[in-house]
Design a protein around this motif. Structure first.
Motif, mmCIF file in Angstrom:
data_model
loop_
_atom_site.group_PDB
_atom_site.id
_atom_site.type_symbol
_atom_site.label_atom_id
_atom_site.label_comp_id
_atom_site.label_asym_id
_atom_site.label_seq_id
_atom_site.Cartn_x
_atom_site.Cartn_y
_atom_site.Cartn_z
ATOM 1 N N UNK A 1 0.858 -1.183 0.000
ATOM 2 C CA UNK A 1 0.000 0.000 0.000
ATOM 3 C C UNK A 1 0.895 1.234 0.000
ATOM 4 N N UNK A 2 0.649 2.142 -0.914
ATOM 5 C CA UNK A 2 1.469 3.347 -1.035
ATOM 6 C C UNK A 2 1.033 4.482 -0.105
ATOM 7 N N UNK A 3 0.075 4.244 0.768
ATOM 8 C CA UNK A 3 -0.416 5.310 1.652
ATOM 9 C C UNK A 3 0.699 6.003 2.437
ATOM 10 N N UNK A 4 1.674 5.274 3.030
ATOM 11 C CA UNK A 4 2.706 5.987 3.790
ATOM 12 C C UNK A 4 3.820 6.584 2.920
ATOM 13 N N UNK A 5 3.779 6.333 1.623
ATOM 14 C CA UNK A 5 4.844 6.770 0.727
ATOM 15 C C UNK A 5 4.511 8.108 0.069
ATOM 16 N N UNK A 6 5.534 8.853 -0.211
ATOM 17 C CA UNK A 6 5.419 10.053 -1.037
ATOM 18 C C UNK A 6 6.000 9.668 -2.399
ATOM 19 N N UNK B 1 14.841 4.911 -17.823
ATOM 20 C CA UNK B 1 14.952 3.708 -16.993
ATOM 21 C C UNK B 1 13.954 3.733 -15.843
ATOM 22 N N UNK B 2 13.842 4.855 -15.162
ATOM 23 C CA UNK B 2 13.029 4.977 -13.963
ATOM 24 C C UNK B 2 11.783 5.800 -14.272
ATOM 25 N N UNK B 3 10.613 5.275 -13.892
ATOM 26 C CA UNK B 3 9.379 6.015 -14.169
ATOM 27 C C UNK B 3 8.681 6.527 -12.911
ATOM 28 N N UNK B 4 9.059 5.993 -11.738
ATOM 29 C CA UNK B 4 8.425 6.473 -10.504
ATOM 30 C C UNK B 4 9.308 6.127 -9.311
ATOM 31 N N UNK B 5 9.352 7.043 -8.352
ATOM 32 C CA UNK B 5 10.087 6.821 -7.109
ATOM 33 C C UNK B 5 9.144 7.144 -5.956
ATOM 34 N N UNK B 6 8.985 6.196 -5.033
ATOM 35 C CA UNK B 6 8.146 6.389 -3.859
ATOM 36 C C UNK B 6 9.020 6.189 -2.621
ATOM 37 N N UNK B 7 8.868 7.095 -1.651
ATOM 38 C CA UNK B 7 9.733 7.060 -0.475
ATOM 39 C C UNK B 7 8.912 7.235 0.791
ATOM 40 N N UNK B 8 9.194 6.402 1.783
ATOM 41 C CA UNK B 8 8.566 6.504 3.104
ATOM 42 C C UNK B 8 9.662 6.921 4.081
ATOM 43 N N UNK B 9 9.623 8.180 4.511
ATOM 44 C CA UNK B 9 10.691 8.707 5.358
ATOM 45 C C UNK B 9 10.706 8.066 6.749
ATOM 46 N N UNK B 10 9.556 7.602 7.222
ATOM 47 C CA UNK B 10 9.523 6.986 8.552
ATOM 48 C C UNK B 10 10.248 5.638 8.563
ATOM 49 N N UNK B 11 9.976 4.806 7.579
ATOM 50 C CA UNK B 11 10.606 3.478 7.522
ATOM 51 C C UNK B 11 11.885 3.474 6.684
ATOM 52 N N UNK B 12 12.147 4.582 5.989
ATOM 53 C CA UNK B 12 13.316 4.726 5.092
ATOM 54 C C UNK B 12 13.310 3.673 3.976
ATOM 55 N N UNK C 1 17.134 3.453 3.209
ATOM 56 C CA UNK C 1 17.641 4.464 2.268
ATOM 57 C C UNK C 1 17.515 5.841 2.927
ATOM 58 N N UNK C 2 18.642 6.540 3.137
ATOM 59 C CA UNK C 2 18.540 7.891 3.690
ATOM 60 C C UNK C 2 17.861 8.839 2.703
ATOM 61 N N UNK C 3 17.178 9.826 3.235
ATOM 62 C CA UNK C 3 16.462 10.760 2.367
ATOM 63 C C UNK C 3 17.407 11.473 1.409
ATOM 64 N N UNK C 4 18.643 11.742 1.828
ATOM 65 C CA UNK C 4 19.566 12.427 0.924
ATOM 66 C C UNK C 4 19.948 11.548 -0.268
ATOM 67 N N UNK C 5 19.931 10.221 -0.098
ATOM 68 C CA UNK C 5 20.189 9.323 -1.232
ATOM 69 C C UNK C 5 19.020 9.371 -2.210
ATOM 70 N N UNK C 6 17.791 9.421 -1.682
ATOM 71 C CA UNK C 6 16.622 9.565 -2.553
ATOM 72 C C UNK C 6 16.666 10.892 -3.307
ATOM 73 N N UNK C 7 17.007 11.970 -2.590
ATOM 74 C CA UNK C 7 17.100 13.290 -3.222
ATOM 75 C C UNK C 7 18.183 13.317 -4.295
ATOM 76 N N UNK C 8 19.317 12.685 -4.007
ATOM 77 C CA UNK C 8 20.415 12.643 -4.984
ATOM 78 C C UNK C 8 19.987 11.885 -6.239
ATOM 79 N N UNK C 9 19.233 10.802 -6.055
ATOM 80 C CA UNK C 9 18.716 10.050 -7.205
ATOM 81 C C UNK C 9 17.814 10.933 -8.057
ATOM 82 N N UNK C 10 16.869 11.616 -7.404
ATOM 83 C CA UNK C 10 15.913 12.440 -8.149
ATOM 84 C C UNK C 10 16.569 13.633 -8.837
ATOM 85 N N UNK C 11 17.709 14.092 -8.329
ATOM 86 C CA UNK C 11 18.385 15.259 -8.896
ATOM 87 C C UNK C 11 19.595 14.913 -9.758
ATOM 88 N N UNK C 12 19.896 13.640 -9.902
ATOM 89 C CA UNK C 12 21.071 13.227 -10.671
ATOM 90 C C UNK C 12 20.897 13.558 -12.157
#
Length: 111
Positions: free
Chosen positions: A31-36, A45-56, A72-83
C-alpha cells in the motif's frame, strides 16, 4: 427524491481517496499510503520513485516493475531524483552494478 439529492451532495462534497496498492517484485502487494511518490519523466529507466521517510523504504518503478530498497537515507533519494543521469546513479549508488547494492532489503535483514 430528497434522499437521492442528499446522497449526490455527499458524493460530490466528500474527497475521494482511493488506496493505491502496487505489486512489488519479491515482496507482493504494498500500500502506497505511507509513501510520497514522484512520477519521473526525464529518465528512460526509472518512471516512478516512492519514499517513506519513517521506515526509510524506497520503491523504484523501472520498466513497469516496482522494486523495494531498505534503509535508504532521504539524501540518497534526493540525490537520485536530482542526478543528471538517474539510471546511472541508480545502478551505481542504489542497486549496485551486480544487483547487490547497499540498500537491498535482504542485505539489511542479514546484517
Amino acid at each position: 427524491m430528497t434522499r437521492f439529492s442528499f446522497i449526490l451532495a455527499l458524493l460530490f462534497t466528500s474527497p475521494w481517496e482511493a488506496a493505491e496498492i502496487v505489486e512489488v517484485k519479491d515482496r507482493g502487494p504494498i500500500d502506497l499510503a505511507p509513501f510520497s511518490c514522484q512520477d519521473v519523466t526525464r529518465s528512460s529507466v526509472i518512471s516512478r520513485v516512492c519514499y517513506d521517510s519513517e521506515s526509510r523504504r524506497m520503491l523504484v518503478q523501472r520498466h513497469a516493475v516496482y522494486q523495494q530498497y531498505c534503509d535508504v537515507p532521504q539524501d540518497a533519494r534526493d540525490a537520485l531524483l536530482n542526478a543528471p543521469s538517474m539510471g546511472w546513479f541508480f545502478k551505481t549508488h542504489i542497486e549496485g552494478a551486480d544487483g547487490s547494492g547497499r540498500y537491498g532489503c535482504l542485505a539489511h535483514r542479514e546484517s
